[in-house]
Structures are given as structure tokens and as C-alpha cells.
Scaffold this active site. Structure first.
Site, PDB file in Angstrom:
ATOM      1  N   ASP A 293       1.181   5.404   5.668  1.00  0.00           N
ATOM      2  CA  ASP A 293       1.695   6.228   4.563  1.00  0.00           C
ATOM      3  C   ASP A 293       2.976   5.608   4.017  1.00  0.00           C
ATOM      4  OD1 ASP A 293       2.188   8.270   2.787  1.00  0.00           O
ATOM      5  OD2 ASP A 293       2.855   9.712   4.297  1.00  0.00           O
ATOM      6  N   CYS A 333       0.991   6.845  -2.653  1.00  0.00           N
ATOM      7  CA  CYS A 333       1.632   7.816  -3.547  1.00  0.00           C
ATOM      8  C   CYS A 333       2.134   7.136  -4.813  1.00  0.00           C
ATOM      9  CB  CYS A 333       2.756   8.553  -2.822  1.00  0.00           C
ATOM     10  SG  CYS A 333       3.983   7.470  -2.117  1.00  0.00           S
TER      11      CYS A 333
END
Ligand code: SAH
Length: 389
Positions: A293, A333
């Protein structure tokens, strides 16, 4: 009431449901100071919507309503009630959630995150900034709490000529909060953490990954405060290896692992994941679940090529570290990398590694991080779980 009149043909995007009005689309502006509510009309003068004027000259105004309604306190009260009603429906058990997601909730410039009995407000536009006291009062009343913190220290505010600020909006309280999520307990600090203290957007994704983790050796490679790894741990992972470049982040992860009674199966390392994953792979280390992530590799369109290389590299290393039959849990993201592109990048990494990937789940941000179909900008998180074959 001021007016913004658009050039011929420039009403199309707005009619289709986009909320932003750019300077180059505007023919005429009358009485429109930053923060004002104005009528937006097409070249023939017919009404398109109510908009809030920006503090920026380029993104001149943002639509607040398609109907000709007053944008007053009662309007915001109704809008906020709608936000809460939706969250209670899609996340009935969550005690921490995003109550207001800016454009996604048709309230451009306003973000409100709820952490137990505290809420954190962010105003990224001039108009929301001048209304923030009123908005905080409304949210406080709605939630029945008097604890509000303002996290307006993010750089985007400069586009609206707003200074960075943070501090108490209502009440004074300990900004370190013990929150609950998916059965885990986490200590966060709303005054200094990344985002408003926590990555609420991954709540549902953590649950999806943790649900597969029983008995597995897990690597949480960009762990921040350890939320993914901790939740895997309490769902029965055999071990969790936490990694982050930031020492304060690793300290938080360590604390949160201890809070959840999984320190005995946990390892912590303050390292650059790019280097460390490479090194581990070369040494022959293998995990049953690799979680990636990373921070956004690009915040603008121009840097997309570099971001593609970054995602490919890190995912290639992640795949190499995953045992056959294990899981790759990977996020992006970056706004400018769409889901299809992200899948393509992973695919090239898998080809280089000589592996097949079974797609287990393709997900986005949690449902409380609302996405507006007519504004692709409101969707930014891509989250994929693969089984490595
Ligand atoms: N998974 C976390 C959020 C991760 S945010 C959660 O759900 O809460 C991205 C994290 O990557 C940040 O904590 C940042 O400190 C870390 N980071 C940035 N560059 C890194 C690198 N090269 N190696 C390891 N960690 C890195």
C-alpha cells in the site's frame, strides 16, 4: 445574487453532472467574490445550478445544487443529515468513518471524518473555510458530540489562498484517540497523523484481506500504523512482518500490535520497502500474503510514466516474494492511474515474474468515501487481491 455565465457549449459537462467550473469556460461574471453563492447560467441565461465561488482564479466555482434552492444553513443541515443516513446504512457497525467526502457528497471542499466521539473537519475551499464554524456546529449537533478538530494543514489549500491551520474547533481533548475498526483497536492521533490520523478509506479492504489471512505468514510492506497487518493478525495470521520507511509509523504499528495482543507473532522494520523486498527475494524469503500500500507515486498527469514504473517494480518484487498459492494484496491511491491501467501494470509484473495471477477481488475505496459517477476524480483508490499461481 451574483451570476456566472458560461460560453456556448460549456454547459455540457455541468449538465452531465460535473461540479467544477473553470475560468476558461466563463463568459461573464457578476458579483462573485470568493465564498459567495452564485447562479450559474448557460449562454442563453437559463439556469444550470447554484455554485460556490472559489478562492482560486482557475477553478472558479463549484456546483452545490442543480435546483434553484438557497444554499444556507438549512441546506447544509439537510445535506449533512443525508450523509449520516447513508453511512448508517452502508457502514452500520463503523464507529470511525468518513461522514462527508467533499465532491462525492455534493459538498465540494468539505471533508469530515468521525473517530468515535471526535470529528475532524477539513475545509479545502475558501467558501467552506469561511463557513467552517457553522458547519462544525451542525455536525456536532447531528452526532451529539462537542469534540471537533480542524486538520487544515494540507498543501491543496494554497490554491484557494488559504493558510495552513490546525487545532481545536470545538472543545479541548486528548487528540490521541483509541479507535475500533473491524474488531481491532488502534491508537491514532488526529493532530499529527497522515490524512486525518488514519486511512479510513481502506476499512472494507482491510476486512477483505484479513478474512483470508488465517494461518498465513504476512508481510505488510507500507504499513503506516499497522492497520492491515494488525487486522490480519487478529484474524489468525501465523506471523506479520511490518515494514515502513518512517520510524514514527513503525512505532505506531508496534504499539497497535501490542494493543491487539499480536506482538508475539510480529516483526518490525524501519526500511525502504523497495530495497528490502529486493533483498528478501534474493535471500529466498517467501510469504503467504504480501500487502503493498505505497504512497501515491504521482499527484499529476505528467508524472504517470514514473508512477507506472514504480508500481510495476514494487509489485514485481511483491509477486516474487509470494509463495505459490499465496496472496498479493495490492493498492494504488494515485488519482491518475485508473483501475484498468493498474491491472495492466500488475499483469506485466506477473509476466516478468513468470506467474499467473487469479483475481480474487477488485475493490475501490470504502463506501463512505463516496464516488460521484459524473466525476471520475472522486474515485482514486484501487485495491486488488490476487492468488499467485
Ligand atoms: N497501509 C496503511 C497506509 C500506508 S500509507 C494503512 O492502511 O493505514 C503509505 C506508507 O508508506 C506511509 O506510512 C509511508 O511512510 C510509507 N512509505 C513511503 N515510502 C516508503 C518506502 N520506500 N518504503 C517503505 N515505506 C514507505
Amino acid at each position: 445574487m451574483g451570476t456566472i455565465k458560461l460560453y456556448k457549449g460549456k454547459d455540457r459537462r455541468i449538465r452531465a453532472g460535473h461540479l467544477w467550473i473553470f475560468e476558461g469556460e466563463i463568459d461573464e461574471v457578476r458579483e462573485a467574490a470568493p465564498g459567495d453563492i452564485v447562479d450559474v447560467v448557460n449562454h442563453q441565461g437559463s439556469f444550470l445550478g447554484k455554485a460556490m465561488v472559489s478562492g482560486s482564479e482557475t477553478l472558479k466555482a463549484r456546483i452545490m445544487a442543480r435546483k434553484d434552492v438557497p444554499i444556507d444553513e438549512a441546506f447544509f443541515a439537510r445535506a449533512l443529515e443525508g450523509c449520516l443516513e447513508y453511512r448508517r446504512r452502508v457502514a452500520p457497525d463503523a464507529t470511525c468513518y468518513r461522514l462527508v467526502n467533499s465532491e462525492g457528497d455534493l459538498l465540494p471542499g468539505l471533508t469530515v471524518d468521525v473517530y468515535e466521539d471526535v470529528f475532524v473537519l477539513q475545509a479545502t475551499t475558501y467558501g467552506m473555510d469561511i463557513r467552517k464554524r457553522m458547519l462544525a456546529e451542525l455536525v456536532a449537533k447531528l452526532l451529539g458530540t462537542g469534540k471537533a478538530y480542524e486538520r487544515d494543514d494540507m498543501p491543496v489549500r494554497r490554491y484557494e489562498k488559504l493558510e495552513p491551520v490546525k487545532g481545536f474547533l470545538m472543545g479541548e481533548f486528548d487528540t490521541r484517540i483509541r479507535i475500533r475498526e473491524n474488531g481491532a483497536v488502534m491508537d491514532i492521533d488526529v493532530s499529527e497523523g497522515q490524512k486525518t490520523g488514519y486511512y479510513l478509506d481502506q476499512r472494507e479492504n482491510r476486512s477483505a484481506a484479513a478474512g483470508l489471512s488465517a494461518g498465513l505468514h504476512v508481510l505488510d510492506a507500507f504499513c503506516y500504523n499497522g492497520s492491515f497487518g494488525v487486522q490480519a493478525g487478529i484474524k489468525g495470521a501465523a506471523s506479520v512482518h511490518f515494514m515502513d520507511l518512517s520510524e514514527p509509523a513503525i512505532e505506531k504499528a508496534r504499539e497497535n500490535a501490542r494493543l491487539n495482543g499480536i506482538e508475539g507473532i510480529s516483526r518490525f522494520e524501519t526500511v525502504n520497502a523497495f530495497d528490502e523486498l529486493n533483498k528478501l527475494a534474493k535471500e529466498g524469503a517467501r510469504y503467504d500474503m504480501v500487502m503493498l500500500d505505497p504512497p501515491p507515486f504521482t499527484r499529476n498527469k505528467e508524472a504517470v510514466e514514473g508512477a507506472i514504473r514504480g508500481y510495476k517494480e514494487i509489485n514485481l518484487r511483491g509477486i516474487k516474494l509470494t509463495r505459490p498459492g499465496g496472496y498479493l494484496v495490492t493498492s494504488s491511491c494515485s488519482q491518475h492511474i485508473g483501475m484498468e491501467l493498474f491491472k495492466e501494470i500488475i499483469l506485466t509484473a506477473a509476466a516478468d515474474a513468470g506467474k499467473y495471477l487469479q483475481l480474487v477481488e477488485a475493490r475501490s475505496q470504502a463506501k463512505d468515501h463516496t464516488r460521484l459517477l459524473s466525476m471520475p476524480e472522486t474515485e482514486y483508490l484501487k485495491f486488488l487481491i490476487f492468488r499467485v499461481a
